[in-house]
Enzyme design. Sequence first.
Site, PDB file in Angstrom:
ATOM      1  N   THR A 158       0.853  -1.184   0.000  1.00  0.00           N
ATOM      2  CA  THR A 158       0.000   0.000   0.000  1.00  0.00           C
ATOM      3  C   THR A 158       0.889   1.235   0.000  1.00  0.00           C
ATOM      4  OG1 THR A 158      -1.831  -1.059   1.170  1.00  0.00           O
ATOM      5  CG2 THR A 158      -1.634   1.313   1.423  1.00  0.00           C
ATOM      6  N   ARG A 186     -13.971  -6.807  -1.611  1.00  0.00           N
ATOM      7  CA  ARG A 186     -13.333  -6.494  -0.331  1.00  0.00           C
ATOM      8  C   ARG A 186     -12.822  -5.056  -0.326  1.00  0.00           C
ATOM      9  NH1 ARG A 186      -7.887  -4.814   1.473  1.00  0.00           N
ATOM     10  NH2 ARG A 186      -7.679  -5.511   3.635  1.00  0.00           N
ATOM     11  N   VAL A 187     -13.091  -4.335   0.742  1.00  0.00           N
ATOM     12  CA  VAL A 187     -12.594  -2.982   0.931  1.00  0.00           C
ATOM     13  C   VAL A 187     -11.808  -2.948   2.229  1.00  0.00           C
ATOM     14  CG1 VAL A 187     -13.214  -0.566   1.300  1.00  0.00           C
ATOM     15  CG2 VAL A 187     -14.525  -1.965  -0.329  1.00  0.00           C
ATOM     16  N   GLY A 188     -10.593  -2.435   2.171  1.00  0.00           N
ATOM     17  CA  GLY A 188      -9.761  -2.361   3.361  1.00  0.00           C
ATOM     18  C   GLY A 188      -9.861  -1.022   4.065  1.00  0.00           C
ATOM     19  N   ASP A 189      -8.856  -0.722   4.858  1.00  0.00           N
ATOM     20  CA  ASP A 189      -8.871   0.509   5.643  1.00  0.00           C
ATOM     21  C   ASP A 189      -8.510   1.742   4.828  1.00  0.00           C
ATOM     22  OD1 ASP A 189      -6.177  -0.605   5.518  1.00  0.00           O
ATOM     23  OD2 ASP A 189      -5.598   1.022   6.844  1.00  0.00           O
ATOM     24  N   THR A 208      -0.735   1.548   6.672  1.00  0.00           N
ATOM     25  CA  THR A 208      -0.460   0.431   5.773  1.00  0.00           C
ATOM     26  C   THR A 208      -0.362  -0.847   6.585  1.00  0.00           C
ATOM     27  OG1 THR A 208       1.134  -0.541   4.232  1.00  0.00           O
ATOM     28  CG2 THR A 208       2.011   0.974   5.876  1.00  0.00           C
ATOM     29  N   GLY A 209      -0.878  -1.924   6.044  1.00  0.00           N
ATOM     30  CA  GLY A 209      -0.813  -3.199   6.755  1.00  0.00           C
ATOM     31  C   GLY A 209      -2.059  -4.024   6.528  1.00  0.00           C
ATOM     32  N   GLY A 211      -5.504  -4.448   6.667  1.00  0.00           N
ATOM     33  CA  GLY A 211      -6.550  -3.454   6.763  1.00  0.00           C
ATOM     34  C   GLY A 211      -7.684  -3.744   7.712  1.00  0.00           C
TER      35      GLY A 211
END
Length: 291
Positions: A158, A186-189, A208-209, A211
């Site tokens: 990211t 899928r949606v991350g942070d 970053t990481g 999510g």
Amino acid sequence: MADNPIAMVLHGGAGVLANRSYDPEVAHMHELAGQAKVMLEKGQAALDVVESIVYELEISGLYVAGKGSSPNTDNRYELDAAIMDGTTREAGAVAAMEGYVSPIHAARKVMEETPHVMLAGWGANKLADKYRLEKVDNPASYYKPAAVPDNRPIATGTVGCVALDDKGRLAAATSTGGTLKKTPGRVGDCPLIGSGTWADTEVAISCTGQGEYFIRSLAAGTAAARIRYLHETPDEACRWALKDVKRLGGDGGIIAVGRGGQIAFPYNSEGMKCAVLYPDGRITAGVQDHS
């Protein structure tokens, strides 16, 4: 008259692999930090700087964002991005966006051309088409996945940027292709304001990481609140937020810059790729690790 220090931090993602050279990424990040320095010294706004730097990270193909993104389990490329102006707290984000070169450009359009904060899927695509943002005509040939060889389901690239300009304005931007081999939709942070991206008048933050854990811990927003209400430094607040991420079972990193030019880039993953422009003009770039 501008009398505020300038500062910038960018990241190319948390998580590094042993026995892999990141020299191209380090050289690229160092170059971009230099570009950011020139922009900020010329008086350009922090918001424009973070968008420009993240765009360069997206099109490089060196990170799991933009051109370097990997497909989901349906072999489709769904990308996320967010941008936030600390002065006004205006923000824009796109999620599960397909078919466009720069999600961060689309996120800026959401912020400035709509009354909304986030558009997802076909809605984000429709907006990007309306403003004639550059399309990816052939995903199979355009994308060059910066994935690990065995496609382990981790996020390793990211990208994000936070900046403080000479008028004291703060801004943050983040972009990602998400976790490798992710479930469609899928949606991350990253595009969630307060989870993966945040900026106000005190601090600008990009995460970053993994999510899901940053969402569950409201990592960026928590760090910002600790700075505002507990008067912690950006480094102290971000480290606390990462401890909460770790407590839930995740890891990653956070970059931040405070209104006085304070710099933070803690991480609790195997490492993190980042570059820093300090208020005194120094630039550093490298792969941070625990060795």
